[in-house]
Design a protein around this motif. Sequence first.
Motif, PDB file in Angstrom:
ATOM      1  N   SER A   1     -52.958  21.269 -18.128  1.00 58.78           N
ATOM      2  CA  SER A   1     -52.141  22.302 -17.482  1.00 58.78           C
ATOM      3  C   SER A   1     -52.990  23.524 -17.144  1.00 58.78           C
ATOM      4  CB  SER A   1     -50.983  22.711 -18.398  1.00 58.78           C
ATOM      5  OG  SER A   1     -50.140  21.608 -18.670  1.00 58.78           O
TER       6      SER A   1
ATOM      7  N   ILE B   1     -45.292  22.913 -15.201  1.00 61.22           N
ATOM      8  CA  ILE B   1     -46.359  21.908 -15.270  1.00 61.22           C
ATOM      9  C   ILE B   1     -46.599  21.493 -16.711  1.00 61.22           C
ATOM     10  CG2 ILE B   1     -48.839  21.543 -14.944  1.00 61.22           C
ATOM     11  CD1 ILE B   1     -48.647  23.345 -12.463  1.00 61.22           C
ATOM     12  N   VAL B   2     -46.607  22.483 -17.620  1.00 60.81           N
ATOM     13  CA  VAL B   2     -46.790  22.179 -19.046  1.00 60.81           C
ATOM     14  C   VAL B   2     -45.670  21.268 -19.540  1.00 60.81           C
ATOM     15  CG1 VAL B   2     -46.826  23.157 -21.376  1.00 60.81           C
ATOM     16  CG2 VAL B   2     -48.019  24.324 -19.516  1.00 60.81           C
TER      17      VAL B   2
ATOM     18  N   VAL C   1     -46.559  27.200 -13.720  1.00 61.98           N
ATOM     19  CA  VAL C   1     -47.445  26.623 -14.740  1.00 61.98           C
ATOM     20  C   VAL C   1     -46.637  26.176 -15.950  1.00 61.98           C
ATOM     21  CG1 VAL C   1     -49.352  27.102 -16.318  1.00 61.98           C
ATOM     22  CG2 VAL C   1     -49.456  27.933 -13.963  1.00 61.98           C
TER      23      VAL C   1
END
Length: 481
Positions: A190, A170-171, A167
């Motif tokens: 996100s 992804i951010v 994650v």
Amino acid sequence: MWKLHNNGILLPGAVVKPTERLSWGRTIGLGAQHVVAMFGATFVFPLLMGLNPQLAVMMSGVATLIFLFVVKHRVPSYLGSSASFVGVATAIYSAGGNPSDLTGALFVVGLTLFMVGLIIHFAGARVIHKALPPVVTGSVVMLIGFNLAPVVATVYWPVDPWLAFTVMLIVVALSIGLRGFLGRIAIFLSLVIGYALSWVVDMVAGPLSTGADGNPVYRVNWSGVASADWFGLPPVTDLANWVYSTDPAQMASNVVGFHLPHFSLAAIVVALPVVIALIAENAGHVKAVAEMTKEDLDPMMGRAIAADGATSMLATVVGAGPTTTYAENIGVMAASRVYSTAAYFVAAVVAILFGFSPKFGAVISATPSAVLGGITVVLYGMIGLLGAKIWKENNVDFGNPLNLIPAAAGIIIGIGNVSLPIGDGFELGGIALGTIVTIGVYHLARLIAPQQMKAEADGASLIYDAPGIYTEDPEEPVSNV
């Protein structure tokens, strides 16, 4: 009330000012992102204090609307639950107090903060500049952000480290790779993607673990969502039979709803020192926003502090915890470069609606810990580094011990959650102690520092004007040196 930014066109790298807005559709999306940023802590901190999180979320929305009105929509901020009082609550309960004693003490804290705000408003922001120069405000902003690091490291991240790491990537990818409006709401996207990814991992890899009762523990658990009502208010609580417990299994029984405060001198004495931290925290917030928006917000400093105090009084008088300007939302603004108070207006309205709906609150609170870990590891770091930005923009010289030593001591205390026992069962630590040390040591150092060291710390040039005579005017010719 808000001017439409650039006829609704958002150019790459453009900054949306507090008094501007995007289209209402985009503004609602940004408002949702701010709700996501503040919701976790605003929900968790009251729970840790034995107060009602649903009521706290509702009152945070009300407080934000009042704050925006008082500061004339010039200081974008969300007012959520403060973490500074968790230790205060524990100390008051351990000494035999109950939630009404706690909210009574916090009401007095809010009243004190309100009066300080009035003094600053009428005396001028120079009071803050003298008490809290850039080296201090930068340090406070930094220790507030970095103090949140243990929350990531010990609460969110360890639950599912690889998913949290994913994650986080992804951010980073969305924040840097997306353009236009989508890039501005990268944090919210996100969260949605991370939420969905967690569900997919549950389906493919199976549950995260097995609970003590032998049942599987999934990353996405909506059992609380299913049982929550769509509409409802917190209960009115009779505290006659309330019993404090530190057992996590009994935390739910500690949570109370609407109740009136009770004023206990012992509880008030325990809570009052936190006012110092709140003053610096609010000043640091306004300074951070001023740095980001490139606007002079000094005239709003007193209003902001007084508004925070007034809204804390309002929240505590009905049984919720006090409010404070929210560090998490600074990170969202830094990422999106949209400082429109219209987004905060939307966030406040959404939070109030959440306060009327336990169902929606349950959905947000069911966000997987790994998703929060991946997001907050970036957001909290951005908050801390805004302190460094304040130093840089104000040319703070850390070659001067007068700047270096107070900042060094305060930041380490804040980051390390160093504590100082005060009386029986009460410890002052973390953000509160780090703030007090930074401010206190700085001004103590100025009292004993040589005049030349103070002049250098203030950025003044000691330039000779005539033999044996010098001036601190930096405009004098270099040849005078």
